[in-house]
Design an enzyme around this catalytic site. Structure first.
Site, mmCIF file in Angstrom:
data_model
loop_
_atom_site.group_PDB
_atom_site.id
_atom_site.type_symbol
_atom_site.label_atom_id
_atom_site.label_comp_id
_atom_site.label_asym_id
_atom_site.label_seq_id
_atom_site.Cartn_x
_atom_site.Cartn_y
_atom_site.Cartn_z
ATOM 1 N N LYS A 74 0.868 -1.182 0.000
ATOM 2 C CA LYS A 74 0.000 0.000 0.000
ATOM 3 C C LYS A 74 0.904 1.232 0.000
ATOM 4 O O LYS A 74 1.529 1.545 0.999
ATOM 5 C CB LYS A 74 -0.894 0.046 1.247
ATOM 6 N N GLU A 91 10.812 0.625 9.874
ATOM 7 C CA GLU A 91 11.837 1.648 9.613
ATOM 8 C C GLU A 91 11.138 2.976 9.899
ATOM 9 O O GLU A 91 10.314 3.428 9.111
ATOM 10 C CB GLU A 91 12.310 1.503 8.169
ATOM 11 N N CYS A 134 14.503 10.203 6.080
ATOM 12 C CA CYS A 134 14.568 9.887 7.511
ATOM 13 C C CYS A 134 16.002 9.856 8.033
ATOM 14 O O CYS A 134 16.219 9.872 9.232
ATOM 15 C CB CYS A 134 13.830 8.587 7.806
ATOM 16 N N GLU A 188 11.759 15.411 14.430
ATOM 17 C CA GLU A 188 12.181 15.323 13.042
ATOM 18 C C GLU A 188 11.630 16.549 12.291
ATOM 19 O O GLU A 188 10.481 16.940 12.507
ATOM 20 C CB GLU A 188 11.551 14.042 12.473
HETATM 21 P P1 ADP Z 1 4.086 10.837 7.198
HETATM 22 O O1 ADP Z 1 3.608 11.590 8.401
HETATM 23 O O2 ADP Z 1 5.489 11.131 6.842
HETATM 24 O O3 ADP Z 1 3.163 10.883 6.019
HETATM 25 P P2 ADP Z 1 3.041 8.296 7.956
HETATM 26 O O4 ADP Z 1 3.619 7.337 8.922
HETATM 27 O O5 ADP Z 1 1.755 8.975 8.330
HETATM 28 O O6 ADP Z 1 4.184 9.338 7.654
HETATM 29 O O7 ADP Z 1 2.815 7.632 6.528
HETATM 30 C C1 ADP Z 1 3.599 6.568 6.022
HETATM 31 C C2 ADP Z 1 2.678 5.518 5.457
HETATM 32 O O8 ADP Z 1 1.860 5.053 6.533
HETATM 33 C C3 ADP Z 1 1.719 5.996 4.378
HETATM 34 O O9 ADP Z 1 1.569 4.984 3.409
HETATM 35 C C4 ADP Z 1 0.408 6.179 5.139
HETATM 36 O O10 ADP Z 1 -0.723 6.005 4.327
HETATM 37 C C5 ADP Z 1 0.504 5.060 6.149
HETATM 38 N N1 ADP Z 1 -0.322 5.244 7.338
HETATM 39 C C6 ADP Z 1 -0.715 6.402 7.930
HETATM 40 N N2 ADP Z 1 -1.477 6.145 9.040
HETATM 41 C C7 ADP Z 1 -1.553 4.793 9.155
HETATM 42 C C8 ADP Z 1 -2.179 3.894 10.079
HETATM 43 N N3 ADP Z 1 -2.882 4.342 11.126
HETATM 44 N N4 ADP Z 1 -2.048 2.574 9.867
HETATM 45 C C9 ADP Z 1 -1.329 2.107 8.823
HETATM 46 N N5 ADP Z 1 -0.718 2.895 7.913
HETATM 47 C C10 ADP Z 1 -0.821 4.221 8.082
#
Ligand code: ADP
Length: 463
Positions: free
Chosen positions: A157, A232, A266, A366
């Protein structure tokens, strides 16, 4: 009517493409198909898996220009960096195509003549990956390549902001002959798809690159079905300039560590710690170089720093700079912005701040933007203390030509990746990953395939 993700170019706000959000039923079906595909793929011999991975890598290279353009349009990344990322992403597939053939077991001498002990390795099963927007190609291939090499099936995803590169990579995998259900892509919101992944009995492993809070959430949700997890997560890299450092070289490396992808990696240097006796000279030299950086639309070949990804990212960086200047940071260059919420573009001009102190947000969190905060230290022990005073432990950098200082820093910095006179340590053949709240597991190198393998111990008796 089906719901769509609007993929927009953060340099212009223009709609690049709409992507259909998969329904829950479709995602559950994908998981079922992925599990069924695992049964066949895990039986394909390692040399054939290797051959198909190499074909995938070659096809990606044939489509390099097209993939890079899509990546720049959806992420804002300068086109030269996008081209570099396609190579970097391919290097993981090349590396693990070779590693597929080296998944060795072992035999152990038994303590009786009537037994034989054999250890073999097997793929863990269906792997579900969630990837971020900052490296839409490489974060996918560094998970998919070892998973497929090990004999796992794989579902990804991608991030909502940048699904197009990943969708194309999956199509190319199929064009190269990897069966459709062995590598699949689903689209939608992380929180919704994340639940479907972690709740599924079909998924045996979750691999994630993204923020620490989301990683913690995924670890917790994986507990019910005791899934394997690789995480990661966030970083907060210190970059230390010792008194004896070659300042010209250190400035060059700081630039490459900090301004790649507009500071949105990162492992970007997030805090620059300079010995007080060389702080003025280092800052002056750095500012001279930073002022030359060309900011603009990533599709322009001259651009060195593109926009940040979206409004949320923009607001975060602006608020950190604001917080720092209010608390006494000195603006050495930058602190200029060109963001427009309605139009949808988000530029932050490369910024260097001096007189930065530990109470400022950017020294605790960060940043993910093109900002260099500079603070000073008196002795190397103090530098280590400041560097380690964070829950993060992904990457750290230091510049010194003194082997005793270098060895001391190497041994005492609590970070999974350490660059000694090196601002760009990432490579497919080396283990990438963090300590503390920066993650679990490693990606790349011989370590990177381990998380996709189970160990099976066979004891043969009665001989
Ligand atoms: P950023 O804040 O840098 O966008 P995220 O951790 O929110 O970092 O996003 C990284 C990935 O995690 C994206 O693919 C996002 O769709 C997904 N993501 C965000 N929230 C969730 C969640 N609650 N569960 C699983 N995946 C998530």
């Amino acid at each position: 009517m089906s719901k769509m993700l609007q993929v927009k170019n953060p340099a212009t706000g223009e709609l690049v493409q709409e992507v259909r959000i998969n329904t829950e039923e479709e995602i559950l079906e994908t998981l079922k198909k992925g599990d069924a595909a695992f049964k066949d793929w895990s039986k394909v011999n390692a040399h054939e898996r290797s051959r198909l991975l190499k074909k995938w890598a070659n096809h990606i290279q044939e489509h390099k220009a097209e993939i890079a353009k899509v990546m720049t349009m959806e992420s804002g990344k300068p086109i030269n960096e996008s081209l570099g990322e396609v190579d970097y992403a391919t290097s993981y597939i090349d590396w693990y195509a070779e590693e597929a053939k080296r998944i060795y077991g072992r035999t152990i001498p038994a303590n009786t003549e009537s037994k034989r002990i054999v250890v073999t390795r097997q793929p863990v099963g269906l792997v579900a990956a969630i990837t971020p927007w900052n490296f839409p190609a490489a974060m996918m291939t560094r998970k998919a390549a070892p998973a497929l090499a090990a004999g796992c099936s794989f579902i990804v995803k991608p991030a909502e902001d940048t699904p197009l590169t990943t969708i194309r990579l999956v199509e190319i995998a199929h064009e190269a002959g990897i069966p459709e259900d062995v590598v699949q892509c689903v689209n939608g919101y992380g929180s919704e798809i994340g639940e479907l992944f972690t709740n599924s009995d079909y998924v045996r492993k979750i691999t994630f690159t993204g923020s620490t809070p989301v990683g913690k959430h995924l670890i917790k949700n994986s507990a019910d079905t005791v899934k394997h997890v690789s995480m990661e997560l966030g970083g907060h890299a210190p970059l230390i300039i010792a008194e004896d450092a070659d300042l010209h070289f250190a400035v060059q490396q700081t630039m490459s560590s900090k301004f790649r992808n507009a500071g949105q990696t990162c492992i970007c240097a997030n805090r620059v710690l300079v010995h007080e006796n060389v702080a003025k000279e280092f800052s002056d030299r750095l500012v001279e170089e930073v002022a030359k950086l060309k900011v603009g639309d990533g599709l322009d070949k001259q651009t060195q720093v593109g926009p940040v990804i979206n409004e949320r990212g923009f607001e975060k960086v602006v608020s950190q700079i604001d917080d720092a200047t209010k608390k006494g940071a000195e603006v050495l260059c930058g602190n200029q912005f060109d963001g427009n919420r309605e139009a949808g573009y988000f530029f932050i001009y490369p910024t260097v701040l001096g007189n930065v102190s530990e109470d400022m947000k950017m020294m605790q969190e960060e940043t993910f933007g093109p900002v260099v905060p500079i603070t000073t230290f008196k002795d190397i022990g103090e530098a280590v203390q400041i560097a380690n005073s964070t829950p993060y432990g992904l990457a750290a950098y230091f510049f010194t030509n003194d082997y005793r200082t270098g060895s001391y820093l190497h041994e005492n910095l609590d970070f999974g990746i350490v660059g000694w006179n090196d601002g760009a340590p990432s490579a497919a053949h080396a283990p990438f990953g963090g300590m503390k709240e920066s993650g679990l597991g490693r990606e790349g190198g011989i370590e990177g395939i381990e998380p996709y393998l189970e160990t099976k111990y066979l004891s043969v008796g009665g001989l």
